[in-house]
Motif scaffolding. Structure first.
Motif, PDB file in Angstrom:
ATOM      1  N   GLY A   1      87.956 -86.433  -4.290  1.00 44.10           N
ATOM      2  CA  GLY A   1      88.416 -86.013  -2.933  1.00 44.10           C
ATOM      3  C   GLY A   1      87.552 -86.781  -1.747  1.00 44.10           C
ATOM      4  N   MET A   2      88.282 -87.361  -0.922  1.00 47.34           N
ATOM      5  CA  MET A   2      87.796 -88.010   0.320  1.00 47.34           C
ATOM      6  C   MET A   2      87.492 -87.054   1.398  1.00 47.34           C
ATOM      7  SD  MET A   2      89.573 -91.669   0.025  1.00 47.34           S
ATOM      8  CE  MET A   2      88.449 -92.564   1.251  1.00 47.34           C
ATOM      9  N   LEU A   3      86.258 -87.066   2.153  1.00 47.78           N
ATOM     10  CA  LEU A   3      86.054 -86.134   2.960  1.00 47.78           C
ATOM     11  C   LEU A   3      86.561 -86.952   4.446  1.00 47.78           C
ATOM     12  CD1 LEU A   3      82.460 -85.242   2.595  1.00 47.78           C
ATOM     13  CD2 LEU A   3      84.276 -84.004   2.130  1.00 47.78           C
ATOM     14  N   PRO A   4      86.853 -86.017   5.445  1.00 46.58           N
ATOM     15  CA  PRO A   4      87.494 -86.537   6.489  1.00 46.58           C
ATOM     16  C   PRO A   4      87.096 -87.721   7.243  1.00 46.58           C
ATOM     17  CG  PRO A   4      87.793 -84.280   6.505  1.00 46.58           C
ATOM     18  CD  PRO A   4      86.802 -84.753   5.548  1.00 46.58           C
ATOM     19  N   ARG A   5      85.938 -87.988   7.236  1.00 50.09           N
ATOM     20  CA  ARG A   5      85.164 -89.073   8.147  1.00 50.09           C
ATOM     21  C   ARG A   5      84.421 -90.130   6.982  1.00 50.09           C
ATOM     22  NH1 ARG A   5      85.379 -90.390  13.408  1.00 50.09           N
ATOM     23  NH2 ARG A   5      85.078 -92.349  12.045  1.00 50.09           N
ATOM     24  N   SER A   6      85.030 -90.054   5.807  1.00 52.05           N
ATOM     25  CA  SER A   6      84.596 -91.203   4.806  1.00 52.05           C
ATOM     26  C   SER A   6      85.142 -92.314   5.078  1.00 52.05           C
ATOM     27  CB  SER A   6      84.963 -90.649   3.416  1.00 52.05           C
ATOM     28  OG  SER A   6      86.255 -90.547   3.260  1.00 52.05           O
ATOM     29  N   THR A   7      85.949 -92.507   5.916  1.00 51.43           N
ATOM     30  CA  THR A   7      86.840 -93.691   6.299  1.00 51.43           C
ATOM     31  C   THR A   7      86.528 -93.832   7.677  1.00 51.43           C
ATOM     32  OG1 THR A   7      88.843 -92.184   6.600  1.00 51.43           O
ATOM     33  CG2 THR A   7      88.717 -93.493   4.647  1.00 51.43           C
ATOM     34  N   THR A   8      87.318 -94.955   8.535  1.00 55.76           N
ATOM     35  CA  THR A   8      86.668 -95.593   9.811  1.00 55.76           C
ATOM     36  C   THR A   8      87.182 -94.493  10.667  1.00 55.76           C
ATOM     37  OG1 THR A   8      86.764 -97.891   8.938  1.00 55.76           O
ATOM     38  CG2 THR A   8      86.995 -97.335  11.039  1.00 55.76           C
ATOM     39  N   SER A   9      88.538 -94.039  10.390  1.00 53.74           N
ATOM     40  CA  SER A   9      89.186 -93.380  11.391  1.00 53.74           C
ATOM     41  C   SER A   9      89.386 -91.839  10.502  1.00 53.74           C
ATOM     42  CB  SER A   9      90.464 -93.599  11.701  1.00 53.74           C
ATOM     43  OG  SER A   9      91.366 -93.876  10.579  1.00 53.74           O
TER      44      SER A   9
ATOM     45  N   ASP B   1      83.900 -97.656   1.380  1.00 53.98           N
ATOM     46  CA  ASP B   1      83.887 -98.904   1.748  1.00 53.98           C
ATOM     47  C   ASP B   1      84.448 -99.746   0.543  1.00 53.98           C
ATOM     48  OD1 ASP B   1      83.414-101.292   3.452  1.00 53.98           O
ATOM     49  OD2 ASP B   1      81.514-101.645   2.557  1.00 53.98           O
ATOM     50  N   GLY B   2      85.482 -99.302  -0.025  1.00 53.86           N
ATOM     51  CA  GLY B   2      86.013 -99.983  -1.255  1.00 53.86           C
ATOM     52  C   GLY B   2      85.468 -99.630  -2.561  1.00 53.86           C
ATOM     53  N   GLY B   3      86.304 -99.368  -3.644  1.00 47.95           N
ATOM     54  CA  GLY B   3      85.881 -99.352  -4.991  1.00 47.95           C
ATOM     55  C   GLY B   3      85.515 -97.652  -4.938  1.00 47.95           C
ATOM     56  N   THR B   4      86.138 -96.741  -4.562  1.00 48.47           N
ATOM     57  CA  THR B   4      85.548 -95.400  -4.848  1.00 48.47           C
ATOM     58  C   THR B   4      85.886 -94.926  -6.102  1.00 48.47           C
ATOM     59  OG1 THR B   4      87.631 -94.707  -3.679  1.00 48.47           O
ATOM     60  CG2 THR B   4      85.872 -94.840  -2.010  1.00 48.47           C
TER      61      THR B   4
ATOM     62  N   LYS C   1      98.744 -79.725  -0.309  1.00 51.28           N
ATOM     63  CA  LYS C   1      99.020 -80.390  -1.572  1.00 51.28           C
ATOM     64  C   LYS C   1      98.181 -81.677  -1.788  1.00 51.28           C
ATOM     65  CE  LYS C   1     102.972 -82.973  -0.626  1.00 51.28           C
ATOM     66  NZ  LYS C   1     104.263 -83.296  -0.914  1.00 51.28           N
ATOM     67  N   GLN C   2      98.020 -82.137  -2.886  1.00 54.46           N
ATOM     68  CA  GLN C   2      97.036 -83.410  -3.093  1.00 54.46           C
ATOM     69  C   GLN C   2      98.125 -84.702  -2.883  1.00 54.46           C
ATOM     70  OE1 GLN C   2      95.276 -82.674  -6.827  1.00 54.46           O
ATOM     71  NE2 GLN C   2      93.406 -82.745  -6.099  1.00 54.46           N
ATOM     72  N   GLY C   3      97.719 -85.709  -2.430  1.00 52.23           N
ATOM     73  CA  GLY C   3      98.452 -86.834  -2.246  1.00 52.23           C
ATOM     74  C   GLY C   3      98.482 -87.653  -3.640  1.00 52.23           C
ATOM     75  N   GLY C   4      99.424 -88.513  -3.864  1.00 54.02           N
ATOM     76  CA  GLY C   4      99.778 -89.105  -5.244  1.00 54.02           C
ATOM     77  C   GLY C   4      98.355 -89.940  -5.422  1.00 54.02           C
ATOM     78  N   ARG C   5      97.847 -90.523  -4.507  1.00 57.10           N
ATOM     79  CA  ARG C   5      96.694 -91.334  -4.723  1.00 57.10           C
ATOM     80  C   ARG C   5      95.471 -90.562  -5.434  1.00 57.10           C
ATOM     81  NH1 ARG C   5      91.853 -92.475  -2.331  1.00 57.10           N
ATOM     82  NH2 ARG C   5      90.891 -94.356  -2.612  1.00 57.10           N
ATOM     83  N   THR C   6      95.298 -89.419  -4.764  1.00 54.94           N
ATOM     84  CA  THR C   6      94.160 -88.556  -5.242  1.00 54.94           C
ATOM     85  C   THR C   6      94.351 -88.151  -6.551  1.00 54.94           C
ATOM     86  OG1 THR C   6      93.692 -87.720  -3.065  1.00 54.94           O
ATOM     87  CG2 THR C   6      93.110 -86.413  -4.946  1.00 54.94           C
ATOM     88  N   VAL C   7      95.844 -87.495  -6.980  1.00 58.36           N
ATOM     89  CA  VAL C   7      95.996 -87.363  -8.112  1.00 58.36           C
ATOM     90  C   VAL C   7      95.872 -88.551  -9.321  1.00 58.36           C
ATOM     91  CG1 VAL C   7      97.911 -86.218  -9.855  1.00 58.36           C
ATOM     92  CG2 VAL C   7      97.670 -85.451  -7.396  1.00 58.36           C
ATOM     93  N   GLU C   8      96.244 -89.537  -8.922  1.00 56.08           N
ATOM     94  CA  GLU C   8      96.080 -90.735  -9.806  1.00 56.08           C
ATOM     95  C   GLU C   8      94.798 -91.006  -9.924  1.00 56.08           C
ATOM     96  OE1 GLU C   8      95.074 -94.929 -10.635  1.00 56.08           O
ATOM     97  OE2 GLU C   8      95.964 -94.453  -8.354  1.00 56.08           O
TER      98      GLU C   8
END
Length: 210
Positions: free
Chosen positions: A36-44, A94-97, A54-61
């Motif tokens: 999972g990604m925390l809400p402010r792990s990204t720029t916005s 910042d890429g490659g998570t 529900k989880q998004g498709g990217r997260t499940v993959e």
């Protein structure tokens, strides 16, 4: 905590004396993962998936990728009939998570196994070879190792390479975006990935040595 540049991921392992129903009674262990990604792990700020229900498709993959990558390096007979769940929480991206999660996830898995061996619950180490992952791509026409976000977003070709410390391949995900690539260029990226994974495996073993 694994830090690869400005990508920071917290990886934890939980041991349970149970396995999924489909392998119950088989004597085999199981390794799975959640991501999972925390809400402010990204720029916005990104919306919590829990609030969406529900989880998004990217997260499940990605969490399926982490789980099957780590299982590829496990002797499930030696692990015994128990489950280890690896939780990968991205604090800063910042890429490659996904690559950082696999690499850091193996360290958490190894520490959990060492705990089992210390208590005598496991007698033979089921992790004989580190599992690590790194991204590579063609950026401005040049092969680049461990792409950050600006490089990843503009790369003509990018890929994720998952290998063992002995350079055995587990999975490769490669794609072109707006361009194509040759077999020679793919081999260049493979060679670069081998260098990166070797360095990561050395760091993994250093982090888990007694």
């Amino acid at each position: 905590m694994i830090r690869m540049g400005d990508t920071h991921v917290l990886c934890t392992a939980t041991i349970e004396d149970r396995v999924p129903p489909f392998i119950k009674g088989s004597g085999l262990g199981w390794v799975t993962a959640e991501y999972g990604m925390l809400p402010r792990s990204t720029t916005s700020r990104m919306r919590r998936e829990a609030s969406a229900g529900k989880q998004g498709g990217r997260t499940v993959e990605i969490q399926r990728l982490i789980g099957r990558s780590l299982r590829a390096g496990v002797d499930r007979v030696a692990l015994g009939e128990r489950q280890i769940t690896i939780d990968c929480d991205v604090i800063q991206a910042d890429g490659g998570t996904r690559c950082a999660s696999i690499t850091g996830g193996w360290v958490a898995l190894k520490l959990a196994v060492l705990k089992l061996m210390k208590t005598g619950d496991v007698t033979t180490d089921p992790l004989t070879d580190p599992v690590a992952a790194v991204s590579c791509g063609l950026y401005a026409g040049q092969p680049v190792l461990d792409l950050d976000y600006p490089e990843d977003s503009e790369a003509g070709v990018d890929g994720n390479f998952i290998m063992t410390g002995s350079k055995r391949l587990i999975e490769i995900q490669m794609s072109a975006e707006g361009s194509t690539f040759s077999r020679d260029q793919m081999n260049q990226l493979m060679d670069l990935a081998e260098i990166g994974v070797s360095e990561l495996a050395t760091a993994q073993l250093a982090a888990t040595s007694a």
